[in-house]
Design an enzyme around this catalytic site. Structure first.
Site, PDB file in Angstrom:
ATOM      1  N   ALA A 185       0.874  -1.168   0.000  1.00 44.37           N
ATOM      2  CA  ALA A 185       0.000   0.000   0.000  1.00 44.37           C
ATOM      3  C   ALA A 185       0.913   1.221   0.000  1.00 44.37           C
ATOM      4  O   ALA A 185       2.067   1.148   0.439  1.00 44.37           O
ATOM      5  CB  ALA A 185      -0.883  -0.018   1.235  1.00 44.37           C
ATOM      6  N   GLY A 226       0.669  -4.887   1.137  1.00 43.05           N
ATOM      7  CA  GLY A 226      -0.549  -5.022   0.329  1.00 43.05           C
ATOM      8  C   GLY A 226      -0.304  -5.746  -0.990  1.00 43.05           C
ATOM      9  O   GLY A 226      -1.229  -6.352  -1.552  1.00 43.05           O
ATOM     10  N   GLU A 258      -0.417  -9.287  -0.143  1.00 41.29           N
ATOM     11  CA  GLU A 258      -1.826  -9.622   0.121  1.00 41.29           C
ATOM     12  C   GLU A 258      -2.626  -9.730  -1.176  1.00 41.29           C
ATOM     13  O   GLU A 258      -3.537 -10.559  -1.290  1.00 41.29           O
ATOM     14  CB  GLU A 258      -2.434  -8.557   1.039  1.00 41.29           C
ATOM     15  CG  GLU A 258      -1.808  -8.595   2.429  1.00 41.29           C
ATOM     16  CD  GLU A 258      -2.290  -7.469   3.322  1.00 41.29           C
ATOM     17  OE1 GLU A 258      -1.946  -6.308   3.042  1.00 41.29           O
ATOM     18  OE2 GLU A 258      -3.031  -7.753   4.274  1.00 41.29           O
ATOM     19  N   GLU A 270       4.456  -4.904   7.753  1.00 46.27           N
ATOM     20  CA  GLU A 270       3.614  -3.906   8.433  1.00 46.27           C
ATOM     21  C   GLU A 270       3.924  -3.710   9.907  1.00 46.27           C
ATOM     22  O   GLU A 270       3.815  -2.595  10.422  1.00 46.27           O
ATOM     23  CB  GLU A 270       2.126  -4.260   8.274  1.00 46.27           C
ATOM     24  CG  GLU A 270       1.543  -3.943   6.905  1.00 46.27           C
ATOM     25  CD  GLU A 270       1.737  -5.050   5.878  1.00 46.27           C
ATOM     26  OE1 GLU A 270       2.565  -5.952   6.133  1.00 46.27           O
ATOM     27  OE2 GLU A 270       1.066  -5.006   4.846  1.00 46.27           O
TER      28      GLU A 270
HETATM   29  N1  DAK Z   1       4.535   3.160  -0.976  1.00 46.93           N
HETATM   30  C1  DAK Z   1       4.864   4.302  -1.615  1.00 46.93           C
HETATM   31  N2  DAK Z   1       5.962   4.425  -2.384  1.00 46.93           N
HETATM   32  C2  DAK Z   1       6.750   3.365  -2.520  1.00 46.93           C
HETATM   33  C3  DAK Z   1       6.469   2.130  -1.890  1.00 46.93           C
HETATM   34  C4  DAK Z   1       5.286   2.034  -1.073  1.00 46.93           C
HETATM   35  N3  DAK Z   1       4.916   0.922  -0.471  1.00 46.93           N
HETATM   36  N4  DAK Z   1       7.458   1.271  -2.194  1.00 46.93           N
HETATM   37  C5  DAK Z   1       8.307   1.937  -3.000  1.00 46.93           C
HETATM   38  N5  DAK Z   1       7.882   3.195  -3.203  1.00 46.93           N
HETATM   39  C6  DAK Z   1       8.517   4.246  -3.999  1.00 46.93           C
HETATM   40  C7  DAK Z   1       9.724   4.816  -3.286  1.00 46.93           C
HETATM   41  O1  DAK Z   1       9.337   5.806  -2.354  1.00 46.93           O
HETATM   42  C8  DAK Z   1      10.498   5.415  -4.456  1.00 46.93           C
HETATM   43  O2  DAK Z   1       9.906   6.610  -4.820  1.00 46.93           O
HETATM   44  P1  DAK Z   1      10.817   7.920  -5.207  1.00 46.93           P
HETATM   45  O3  DAK Z   1      11.676   8.167  -4.030  1.00 46.93           O
HETATM   46  O4  DAK Z   1      11.608   7.457  -6.428  1.00 46.93           O
HETATM   47  O5  DAK Z   1       9.815   8.999  -5.504  1.00 46.93           O
HETATM   48  C9  DAK Z   1      10.233   4.413  -5.563  1.00 46.93           C
HETATM   49  O6  DAK Z   1       9.069   3.695  -5.185  1.00 46.93           O
HETATM   50  C10 DAK Z   1      11.360   3.414  -5.743  1.00 46.93           C
HETATM   51  O7  DAK Z   1      11.617   2.838  -4.473  1.00 46.93           O
HETATM   52  P2  DAK Z   1      13.072   2.781  -3.822  1.00 46.93           P
HETATM   53  O8  DAK Z   1      13.922   3.917  -4.291  1.00 46.93           O
HETATM   54  O9  DAK Z   1      12.890   2.636  -2.361  1.00 46.93           O
HETATM   55  O10 DAK Z   1      13.643   1.436  -4.471  1.00 46.93           O
HETATM   56  P3  DAK Z   1      14.657   0.410  -3.829  1.00 46.93           P
HETATM   57  O11 DAK Z   1      14.973  -0.573  -4.902  1.00 46.93           O
HETATM   58  O12 DAK Z   1      15.812   1.121  -3.157  1.00 46.93           O
HETATM   59  O13 DAK Z   1      13.844  -0.322  -2.690  1.00 46.93           O
HETATM   60  C11 DAK Z   1      11.922  -1.480  -1.735  1.00 46.93           C
HETATM   61  C12 DAK Z   1      12.729  -1.104  -3.007  1.00 46.93           C
HETATM   62  C13 DAK Z   1      10.652  -2.192  -2.216  1.00 46.93           C
HETATM   63  C14 DAK Z   1      12.734  -2.421  -0.872  1.00 46.93           C
HETATM   64  C15 DAK Z   1      11.596  -0.181  -0.954  1.00 46.93           C
HETATM   65  O14 DAK Z   1      11.017   0.750  -1.865  1.00 46.93           O
HETATM   66  C16 DAK Z   1      10.636  -0.424   0.168  1.00 46.93           C
HETATM   67  O15 DAK Z   1      11.043  -0.905   1.232  1.00 46.93           O
HETATM   68  N6  DAK Z   1       9.400  -0.069  -0.059  1.00 46.93           N
HETATM   69  C17 DAK Z   1       8.355  -0.167   0.976  1.00 46.93           C
HETATM   70  C18 DAK Z   1       7.910  -1.585   1.118  1.00 46.93           C
HETATM   71  C19 DAK Z   1       6.877  -1.774   2.216  1.00 46.93           C
HETATM   72  O16 DAK Z   1       7.174  -1.516   3.403  1.00 46.93           O
HETATM   73  N7  DAK Z   1       5.677  -2.186   1.821  1.00 46.93           N
HETATM   74  C20 DAK Z   1       4.604  -2.402   2.757  1.00 46.93           C
HETATM   75  C21 DAK Z   1       3.782  -1.155   2.808  1.00 46.93           C
HETATM   76  S1  DAK Z   1       2.626  -1.213   4.117  1.00 46.93           S
HETATM   77  C22 DAK Z   1      -4.709  -1.128   5.708  1.00 46.93           C
HETATM   78  C23 DAK Z   1      -4.707  -2.063   4.708  1.00 46.93           C
HETATM   79  C24 DAK Z   1      -3.513  -2.436   4.118  1.00 46.93           C
HETATM   80  C25 DAK Z   1      -2.310  -1.881   4.533  1.00 46.93           C
HETATM   81  C26 DAK Z   1      -2.327  -0.929   5.519  1.00 46.93           C
HETATM   82  C27 DAK Z   1      -3.519  -0.541   6.112  1.00 46.93           C
HETATM   83  N8  DAK Z   1      -5.939  -0.765   6.348  1.00 46.93           N
HETATM   84  C28 DAK Z   1      -7.096  -1.628   6.206  1.00 46.93           C
HETATM   85  C29 DAK Z   1      -6.019   0.406   7.125  1.00 46.93           C
HETATM   86  C30 DAK Z   1      -1.099  -2.261   3.883  1.00 46.93           C
HETATM   87  C31 DAK Z   1       0.075  -1.761   4.277  1.00 46.93           C
HETATM   88  C32 DAK Z   1       1.267  -1.917   3.462  1.00 46.93           C
HETATM   89  O17 DAK Z   1       1.285  -2.483   2.387  1.00 46.93           O
END
Ligand code: DAK
Length: 258
Positions: free
Chosen positions: A63, A108, A111, A131
């Site tokens: 997400a 997400g 998921e 998360e």
């Molecule tokens: N959200 C937004 N932007 C993201 C993103 C994400 N999840 N993942 C990557 N990006 C963006 C980065 O910010 C970056 O943007 P710019 O800086 O270029 O503008 C671009 O994608 C490229 O990413 P990186 O520069 O970070 O690329 P790397 O190869 O260095 O790293 C990575 C890739 C996938 C390891 C890293 O980007 C990363 O750790 N990303 C976050 C992964 C993550 O933590 N995903 C889980 C998100 S939490 C809910 C329901 C569902 C959820 C929550 C609440 N409710 C019912 C309330 C779900 C929650 C989640 O999914």
């Protein structure tokens, strides 16, 4: 501009999550776009779907963290509800959906893959539910679908620690059915989807409904669900065609989904 692309090849529909700059992260518009694509699928003709991510790096990296960071709680609830309804729609979609996981499947994104019927992956795929490290829990069904799919202890380890599971381990754990090179992935996904599409659609749809319905209930209720779904095939033109072809030692005519 839509963040979700859709094209068809024969009886197969290919959905591509296309927000490559943010590694296909899911925001409110992505949910709307994906829903619109699903609503537009021509179920008369399309017999299987593939979901994949644009680019070589990510299926869906989760997400959208930036849009959630300061989200007021009512918006969070709305976003969560919309996402969960959509993921349930995917799980219950009348035709099978294959996730072709071509890179990061995080939060997400993991998921989303779990809501699909079958997952295959490229060798650079990574699955994780990070998360808890963000002070939340997976809330698009991850706490429910992962432990139903794989060993509960492994699922809990992934949930509690955010452990990153690479493609080869995902295969070992039963998260994915197969791992291919990045170049092979979409051909293999098409091959699988076409194998599904070659079977009688009434049979395939009934099998999906029977499995999904039965997983939630006791074995007695599950057998009833199986019988109800079994009735859908009997008497259909496709069933008559296939069984008569067997008896007459010939190939069946192409299935017509009737
Ligand atoms: N959200 C937004 N932007 C993201 C993103 C994400 N999840 N993942 C990557 N990006 C963006 C980065 O910010 C970056 O943007 P710019 O800086 O270029 O503008 C671009 O994608 C490229 O990413 P990186 O520069 O970070 O690329 P790397 O190869 O260095 O790293 C990575 C890739 C996938 C390891 C890293 O980007 C990363 O750790 N990303 C976050 C992964 C993550 O933590 N995903 C889980 C998100 S939490 C809910 C329901 C569902 C959820 C929550 C609440 N409710 C019912 C309330 C779900 C929650 C989640 O999914």
């Amino acid at each position: 501009m839509s963040f979700v692309e859709y094209k068809t090849e024969g009886h197969v529909g290919i959905i591509t999550m296309s927000r490559e700059k943010a590694l296909n992260a899911i925001n409110d518009q992505v949910l709307d776009d994906l829903e619109a694509v699903l609503d537009g699928v021509d179920l008369e003709n399309i017999r299987a779907l593939i979901i994949t991510g644009a680019g070589k790096k990510a299926f869906v990296a989760g997400a959208d963290i930036a849009s959630m960071a300061d989200m007021p709680s009512e918006d969070g609830v709305k976003f969560g509800r919309k996402g969960n309804e959509l993921f349930l729609k995917i799980e219950r979609f009348p035709i099978p959906i294959v996730a072709a996981v071509n890179g990061f499947a995080l939060g997400g994104g993991c998921e989303l893959a779990l809501a699909c019927d079958i997952r295959i992956a490229s060798d650079n795929a990574m699955f994780a539910l990070p998360e808890t490290g963000l002070g939340i829990i997976p809330s698009f069904g991850g706490t429910q679908r992962l432990p139903r799919l794989i060993n509960v202890g492994i699922a809990k380890e992934m949930l509690y620690t955010g452990r990153r599971v690479m493609a080869d381990e995902a295969l070992k754990f039963g998260i994915v059915n197969a791992v291919y090179t990045q170049d092979e992935l979409m051909d293999k996904a098409m091959e699988l989807a076409n194998r599904i599409a070659s079977k009688a659609p009434i049979g395939v749809r009934a099998a999906k409904a029977a499995v999904n319905g039965g997983l939630q209930v006791s074995i007695d209720e599950g057998i009833e669900i199986e019988l109800e779904n079994s009735a859908k095939g009997f008497g259909s033109q496709d069933q008559r065609n296939a069984m008569h072809a067997f008896v007459e030692k010939r190939k069946p005519d192409p299935f017509i989904n009737k």
